[in-house]
Write an enzyme that holds these catalytic residues in place. Structure first.
Site, PDB file in Angstrom:
ATOM      1  N   ASP A 144       6.846  -8.761 -19.746  1.00 27.29           N
ATOM      2  CA  ASP A 144       7.787  -7.636 -19.637  1.00 27.29           C
ATOM      3  C   ASP A 144       8.127  -7.008 -21.009  1.00 27.29           C
ATOM      4  O   ASP A 144       8.645  -5.896 -21.056  1.00 27.29           O
ATOM      5  CB  ASP A 144       9.100  -8.095 -18.984  1.00 27.29           C
ATOM      6  N   ARG A 188      10.663  -6.459 -14.071  1.00 30.46           N
ATOM      7  CA  ARG A 188      12.089  -6.695 -13.752  1.00 30.46           C
ATOM      8  C   ARG A 188      12.915  -5.465 -14.102  1.00 30.46           C
ATOM      9  O   ARG A 188      12.590  -4.366 -13.697  1.00 30.46           O
ATOM     10  CB  ARG A 188      12.599  -7.939 -14.488  1.00 30.46           C
ATOM     11  N   GLU A 240       8.988  -1.947 -10.651  1.00 33.26           N
ATOM     12  CA  GLU A 240       9.580  -2.677  -9.520  1.00 33.26           C
ATOM     13  C   GLU A 240      11.114  -2.630  -9.589  1.00 33.26           C
ATOM     14  O   GLU A 240      11.797  -2.766  -8.587  1.00 33.26           O
ATOM     15  CB  GLU A 240       9.106  -4.134  -9.515  1.00 33.26           C
ATOM     16  N   ARG A 307       0.556   6.543   0.028  1.00 26.23           N
ATOM     17  CA  ARG A 307       0.337   5.093   0.157  1.00 26.23           C
ATOM     18  C   ARG A 307       1.025   4.364  -0.993  1.00 26.23           C
ATOM     19  O   ARG A 307       1.121   4.894  -2.100  1.00 26.23           O
ATOM     20  CB  ARG A 307      -1.161   4.787   0.056  1.00 26.23           C
ATOM     21  N   HIS A 313       1.314  -9.745  -8.960  1.00 25.90           N
ATOM     22  CA  HIS A 313       0.826 -10.804  -9.854  1.00 25.90           C
ATOM     23  C   HIS A 313      -0.571 -10.539 -10.408  1.00 25.90           C
ATOM     24  O   HIS A 313      -1.001 -11.269 -11.309  1.00 25.90           O
ATOM     25  CB  HIS A 313       0.877 -12.151  -9.131  1.00 25.90           C
ATOM     26  N   ARG A 316      -0.388 -10.366 -14.131  1.00 26.34           N
ATOM     27  CA  ARG A 316      -0.240 -11.552 -14.995  1.00 26.34           C
ATOM     28  C   ARG A 316      -1.508 -12.394 -14.986  1.00 26.34           C
ATOM     29  O   ARG A 316      -1.575 -13.422 -15.650  1.00 26.34           O
ATOM     30  CB  ARG A 316       0.906 -12.425 -14.462  1.00 26.34           C
TER      31      ARG A 316
END
Ligand code: F6P
Length: 393
Positions: A144, A188, A240, A307, A313, A316
């Site tokens: 992040d 986050r 997100e 869409r 993930h 990452r």
């Protein structure tokens, strides 16, 4: 006291480059005649005495491998503190827990501990140092990039590249079907990953948590202008953790309310699990309810189709890129040097191109995208210029 054995743990979400840090610690420790022991599953394994030996000769290519060889967890030993009712109670509990944790050094047979993690994991190390003077050293980790003491954390650029590639790749299918894609990107409550990957691939709208958005002005109006200007497909890069302004939430949203955001589940450290909101799907649902938007697309002979794609993930996953391998190796070397110098309570950090040491108490602070930022200027230019008619450009 001379250091004979050093423990290493990795906590929080895994991140490309963790093994690079680990490998450099092992190299330097071996050279200095110090034994390394791996503590498994972050603070969970630290409390449950779960360890493995680390022999440098067995791990020649460790620094090139993604994830963490030591496994990880989001266990927070200070969780009981959240139940304290007074400041005094909080302080007493923190001290008690920190002292209990420090006793684990003897149980594990280690003389010092290197903690590799984000703000939550390093926060535990910081409390251990503050309340019990435990011999800890920190190393900042997170895709992040939201730690204040360091310009970059390792893992960030690998994740930016993955997200940027995904955004680039999605344009071929978006173009073929003349669709709108809302792409949800991790991070986050910080927008670094979305902003950097968004401008890298030239996303048409970029939504980040630092700037709550107005659905009408920042999304619907832009899409209408773009379709009327001749643009036939549209990519929205959306953090997100991006969320609408309160007024917009009340005025424009039919499928969620302020309560939905406030009632999100939280992790052991009290962070809201923003992925649970699935903001990209919410945006798709809201846009699909807008007949006026569909009509604008129809006017231009395009069926409105939208869409959502959650990168999740995949961001990452895989091997660290060369930048993150080298940063990880540099951090590992610097962390082991702090141990050798008996310089505890510190965190290694990148400032400019130099590796420096800062107090852990500074290192655990969070950072966010600041307003006076040329990356934001680029984001705004991408929108402003690319709503103009294609004919006049
Ligand atoms: O902090 C790193 C991070 O990847 C965030 O970007 C994301 O919100 C979170 O971890 C996901 O955590 P988990 O893997 O526990 O779902």
């Amino acid at each position: 006291m001379t250091i004979k054995k050093v423990g290493i743990l990795t906590g929080g979400g895994d991140c490309p480059g963790l093994n690079s840090v680990l490998y450099a610690i092992m190299l330097k420790a071996f050279d200095a005649g110090i034994e390394c022991v791996g503590i498994l599953r972050g603070w969970k394994g630290f409390l449950n005495n779960e360890t493995i030996p680390l022999n440098v000769a067995e791990h020649d290519d460790l620094h090139t491998i993604g994830g963490t060889h030591l496994y990880t967890s989001r266990r927070n030993p200070f969780k009981p503190v959240s139940r304290a009712k007074t400041e005094e109670e909080t302080e007493t509990l923190k001290k008690q827990i920190a002292q209990e944790l420090a006793k684990q050094f003897d149980v594990l047979g280690i003389d010092a501990l290197i903690v590799i993690g984000g703000d939550d994991t390093l926060g535990v190390a910081n409390a251990m140092y503050e309340y019990s003077k435990a011999k800890v050293v920190g190393c900042p980790k997170t895709i992040d990039n939201d730690l204040a003491g360091t310009h970059y954390t390792f893992g960030f650029w690998s994740a930016v590249q993955l997200a940027s590639n995904a955004l680039d790749n999605l344009t071929t299918t978006a173009r073929s079907h003349q669709r709108v894609f809302v792409v949800e990107i991790m991070g986050r409550d910080a927008g670094f990953l979305t902003l950097y990957s968004g401008i890298s691939s030239g996303a048409d709208i970029i939504l980040i948590p630092e700037h709550p958005f107005d659905l009408e002005k920042d999304v619907i109006e832009i899409l209408k202008k773009r379709v009327n200007a001749g643009y036939k497909y549209h990519i929205i890069a959306c953090s997100e953790g991006a969320y609408p302004k309160k007024e917009s939430l009340i005025k424009d949203f039919k499928t969620i309310s302020q309560e939905t955001i406030e009632n999100l589940p939280k992790d052991e450290f009290g962070n809201p699990k923003l992925q649970a909101l699935n903001i990209s799907q919410i945006l798709v649902d809201e846009l699909n309810l807008r007949e006026d938007l569909k009509a604008e697309f129809q006017k231009n002979n395009i069926d409105f189709e939208c869409r959502s794609v959650v990168l999740g993930h995949t961001m990452r996953a895989g091997t660290p890129n060369a930048f993150d391998r080298i940063l990880g190796l540099r951090f590992g070397l610097a962390a082991m040097k702090l141990v050798l110098n008996g310089d505890f309570g510190k965190m290694v950090a990148l400032q400019g191109n130099k590796i420096v040491n800062i107090p852990l108490s500074e290192g655990v602070k969070k950072k966010y995208i600041q307003s006076d930022n040329d990356k934001l200027e680029l984001r705004d230019l991408l929108v402003r210029v690319r709503v103009k008619s294609k004919e006049i450009l």
